[in-house]
Design a protein around this motif. Structure first.
Motif, PDB file in Angstrom:
ATOM      1  N   ALA A  71       3.032  16.532   5.797  1.00 24.26           N
ATOM      2  CA  ALA A  71       2.434  15.193   5.947  1.00 24.26           C
ATOM      3  C   ALA A  71       1.084  15.292   6.658  1.00 24.26           C
ATOM      4  N   MET A  72       1.020  16.140   7.664  1.00 24.14           N
ATOM      5  CA  MET A  72      -0.221  16.263   8.439  1.00 24.14           C
ATOM      6  C   MET A  72      -1.357  16.835   7.583  1.00 24.14           C
ATOM      7  N   LEU A  73      -1.008  17.791   6.727  1.00 20.26           N
ATOM      8  CA  LEU A  73      -2.047  18.468   5.933  1.00 20.26           C
ATOM      9  C   LEU A  73      -2.325  17.764   4.607  1.00 20.26           C
ATOM     10  N   HIS A  74      -1.539  16.728   4.323  1.00 11.68           N
ATOM     11  CA  HIS A  74      -1.734  15.990   3.076  1.00 11.68           C
ATOM     12  C   HIS A  74      -2.873  14.986   3.266  1.00 11.68           C
ATOM     13  N   HIS A  75      -4.058  15.392   2.898  1.00 11.01           N
ATOM     14  CA  HIS A  75      -5.245  14.540   3.077  1.00 11.01           C
ATOM     15  C   HIS A  75      -6.289  15.002   2.062  1.00 11.01           C
ATOM     16  N   PRO A  76      -6.976  14.054   1.439  1.00  9.59           N
ATOM     17  CA  PRO A  76      -7.929  14.454   0.383  1.00  9.59           C
ATOM     18  C   PRO A  76      -9.027  15.395   0.879  1.00  9.59           C
ATOM     19  N   ASN A  77      -9.310  15.401   2.180  1.00  8.80           N
ATOM     20  CA  ASN A  77     -10.369  16.279   2.694  1.00  8.80           C
ATOM     21  C   ASN A  77      -9.857  17.656   3.120  1.00  8.80           C
ATOM     22  N   ILE A  78      -8.555  17.899   2.951  1.00  8.92           N
ATOM     23  CA  ILE A  78      -8.006  19.190   3.427  1.00  8.92           C
ATOM     24  C   ILE A  78      -7.550  20.043   2.249  1.00  8.92           C
ATOM     25  N   GLN A  79      -8.011  21.281   2.239  1.00  8.68           N
ATOM     26  CA  GLN A  79      -7.507  22.255   1.265  1.00  8.68           C
ATOM     27  C   GLN A  79      -6.898  23.430   2.023  1.00  8.68           C
ATOM     28  N   VAL A  80      -5.701  23.823   1.623  1.00  8.15           N
ATOM     29  CA  VAL A  80      -5.021  24.940   2.294  1.00  8.15           C
ATOM     30  C   VAL A  80      -4.954  26.114   1.334  1.00  8.15           C
ATOM     31  N   GLU A  81      -5.366  27.271   1.795  1.00  5.24           N
ATOM     32  CA  GLU A  81      -5.183  28.507   1.007  1.00  5.24           C
ATOM     33  C   GLU A  81      -4.168  29.375   1.729  1.00  5.24           C
ATOM     34  N   LEU A  82      -3.063  29.658   1.078  1.00  5.94           N
ATOM     35  CA  LEU A  82      -2.024  30.507   1.679  1.00  5.94           C
ATOM     36  C   LEU A  82      -2.260  31.962   1.277  1.00  5.94           C
ATOM     37  N   GLY A  83      -1.693  32.865   2.061  1.00  3.90           N
ATOM     38  CA  GLY A  83      -1.784  34.290   1.722  1.00  3.90           C
ATOM     39  C   GLY A  83      -3.188  34.855   1.888  1.00  3.90           C
ATOM     40  N   VAL A  84      -3.997  34.237   2.751  1.00  2.00           N
ATOM     41  CA  VAL A  84      -5.365  34.735   2.968  1.00  2.00           C
ATOM     42  C   VAL A  84      -5.525  35.131   4.431  1.00  2.00           C
ATOM     43  N   ASP A  85      -5.863  36.386   4.667  1.00  2.00           N
ATOM     44  CA  ASP A  85      -6.166  36.824   6.028  1.00  2.00           C
ATOM     45  C   ASP A  85      -7.633  36.528   6.296  1.00  2.00           C
ATOM     46  N   ALA A  86      -7.889  35.768   7.361  1.00  2.00           N
ATOM     47  CA  ALA A  86      -9.265  35.347   7.660  1.00  2.00           C
ATOM     48  C   ALA A  86     -10.185  36.542   7.867  1.00  2.00           C
ATOM     49  N   LEU A 101       2.124  12.701  16.733  1.00  2.00           N
ATOM     50  CA  LEU A 101       3.062  13.343  15.798  1.00  2.00           C
ATOM     51  C   LEU A 101       3.950  12.312  15.109  1.00  2.00           C
ATOM     52  N   SER A 102       4.197  11.211  15.798  1.00  2.00           N
ATOM     53  CA  SER A 102       5.059  10.166  15.214  1.00  2.00           C
ATOM     54  C   SER A 102       4.416   9.518  13.985  1.00  2.00           C
ATOM     55  N   ARG A 103       3.147   9.730  13.792  1.00  2.00           N
ATOM     56  CA  ARG A 103       2.509   9.263  12.554  1.00  2.00           C
ATOM     57  C   ARG A 103       3.019  10.053  11.340  1.00  2.00           C
ATOM     58  N   PHE A 104       3.483  11.278  11.606  1.00  2.00           N
ATOM     59  CA  PHE A 104       3.829  12.174  10.490  1.00  2.00           C
ATOM     60  C   PHE A 104       5.323  12.452  10.370  1.00  2.00           C
ATOM     61  N   THR A 105       6.082  11.984  11.331  1.00  2.00           N
ATOM     62  CA  THR A 105       7.531  12.210  11.262  1.00  2.00           C
ATOM     63  C   THR A 105       8.270  11.112  12.024  1.00  2.00           C
ATOM     64  N   ALA A 106       9.497  10.843  11.576  1.00  2.00           N
ATOM     65  CA  ALA A 106      10.438  10.095  12.412  1.00  2.00           C
ATOM     66  C   ALA A 106      11.198  11.148  13.222  1.00  2.00           C
TER      67      ALA A 106
END
Ligand code: FAD
Ligand code: UDP
Length: 391
Positions: A210-225, A72-77
């Motif tokens: 910070a954790m989800l900021h990666h070129p291979n990750i896409q986040v869709e909000l408001g979607v029920d699986a 976790l320390s990779r993504f936050t102080a």
């Protein structure tokens, strides 16, 4: 865009798994989150008064797991913070505070110096110094004085709070639950003794960003699986097409399967936020109401976050009740019991029919996991999904 992995939920379980699969595994990852924000129950944000609040209950990070802390320390102080809690109880004509977990300082507040000294000697002779003794264990002690002490702690710290939180008595719930807050034969008044403790310096939500900021990750909000994934056939289908990559599900598994074996029981919480025009409302980050009041505890966020904001503060009162599945409710706590665990096992078996479908997280696994345990679980799962390259 096509994806190699799908993750349901953007809490700690989902975010860590997404990052690991994207980074370590080089997979294109889609994260589906039904809320309008990332972070799961650890989400924080500024309220109308500009106070940084935890929308879904107070979250204090603590762990003995160096891998989790380093990860976790990779993504936050971190902001240095040691959580301290007091019980607010009737004392004499008024009210007073005593440290929780009940410790040697609490003993003195409860019984006065002289009697406390004698009890302290007896406790330490019996259990050893700096020991943690659960209330259920202490209640089994046949010694008359220690048994009276156990009754005191039971009455003043546990029974009313546990009834409010679980609707059951301490001896009726899973013993690991009350064991989280043992009687501590020490003057250390911190709520946790873990090696690593603190708060993300800028808050939890930036950590997730910070954790989800990666070129291979896409986040869709408001979607029920449940609207996008179909597990009724022999292969998982995603938006109408077969999907053979890993699908990691971090929500409530009974609801995902339309509660076909019956609902898994959970406790939910109602949070009451109040903003007050003072620098600080109370002396501690959290004050537990262990003998009265309808709420279990009051948290004042500024103590946790260290935010400097003179003249304004926001507090939160927590009210616990049975989860009914109504749309505006959130399941927060699994109610661990042999019967409920067996019911969860039936859903897990159903999920297990698809070898590429994984249950991960506090809800999906129906466990009383802290954040660090979830991060550890997510890292372990990803160790198996994308094993480190052989050297
Ligand atoms: P969650 O954070 O619940 O995330 C699951 C996510 O999945 C949610 O965002 C949800 O919206 C989403 N989701 C669910 N179903 C679907 C679906 N069908 N489709 C799309 N998305 C879906 N831990 C600590 O270490 N320290 C603390 O001080 C602490 N305090 C806590 C206080 C409270 C009141 C509570 C309830 C918990 C606390 N915890 C604490 C525990 C901590 O919240 C959990 O360990 C952690 O949040 C679990 O992460 P998770 O990803 O498993 O679940
Ligand atoms: N507990 C209690 N009195 C307290 C604090 C805790 O009776 O002052 C019991 C209660 O049953 C509670 C459990 O210990 O649910 C675990 O407490 P913890 O603070 O770990 O709960 P959480 O922060 O996860 O809600």
């Amino acid at each position: 865009m096509s994806f190699d992995a799908i993750i349901v939920g953007a809490g700690f379980a989902g975010a860590v798994a997404a990052r690991e699969l994207a980074e370590r595994g080089g997979k294109k990852v889609l994260v589906l989150e039904r809320r309008d924000h990332i972070g799961g129950n650890a989400y924080d944000c500024l309220d109308q008064a500009g106070v940084l609040i935890h929308q879904y209950g107070p979250h204090i990070f603590h762990t003995n797991n160096k891998r989790v802390y380093d990860y976790l320390s990779r993504f936050t102080a971190w902001r240095e913070y040691q959580h301290r809690v007091v019980a607010d109880i009737p004392m004499g004509e008024g009210r007073g505070h005593m440290p929780v977990p009940f410790n040697l300082t609490s003993l003195e507040i409860a019984f006065g110096k002289e009697r406390a000294q004698a009890l302290e000697r007896k406790l330490i002779d019996t259990y050893g110094p700096e020991r943690k003794v659960t209330i259920l264990e202490l209640r089994l002690n046949p010694d008359r004085e220690l048994s009276a002490l156990a009754d005191y702690v039971y009455e003043h710290v546990f029974v009313c709070y546990t009834m409010k939180q679980w609707g059951q008595k301490p001896e009726e719930i899973d013993p690991n639950t009350t064991a989280r807050v043992p009687v501590f034969l020490s003057r250390d008044d911190r709520y946790f003794q873990d090696a690593y403790q603190g708060m993300p310096l800028k808050g939890y939500t930036p950590l997730f960003e910070a954790m989800l900021h990666h070129p291979n990750i896409q986040v869709e909000l408001g979607v029920d699986a449940a609207t996008a994934l179909d597990l009724s056939g022999s292969c998982i289908r995603f938006r109408g097409e077969d999907f053979t990559g890993p699908v990691i599900f971090t929500g409530a598994v009974d609801e995902f399967f339309s509660c076909r074996f019956g609902r898994l029981p959970y406790r939910t919480l109602d949070f009451q936020f109040e903003t007050h025009s003072v620098d600080f409302y109370q002396t501690h980050g959290t004050v537990n109401y262990t003998m009265d009041q309808p709420y279990t505890r009051i948290t004042e966020f500024k103590h946790l976050t260290g935010q400097v904001l003179p003249g304004t503060t926001t507090i939160m009162k927590e009210f616990s009740r049975a989860y009914t599945g109504a749309p505006e409710e959130t399941p927060y706590y699994a109610i661990i019991s042999p019967f409920n665990n067996a019911l969860h096992g039936r859903y897990a078996a159903l999920a297990g029919r698809h070898p590429n479908f994984y249950l991960l997280g506090r809800l999906a696994e129906y466990k009383y996991y802290n954040m660090d345990a979830i991060v550890a679980r997510a890292l372990e799962l990803c160790d198996t999904l994308c094993p480190p390259a052989a050297h």
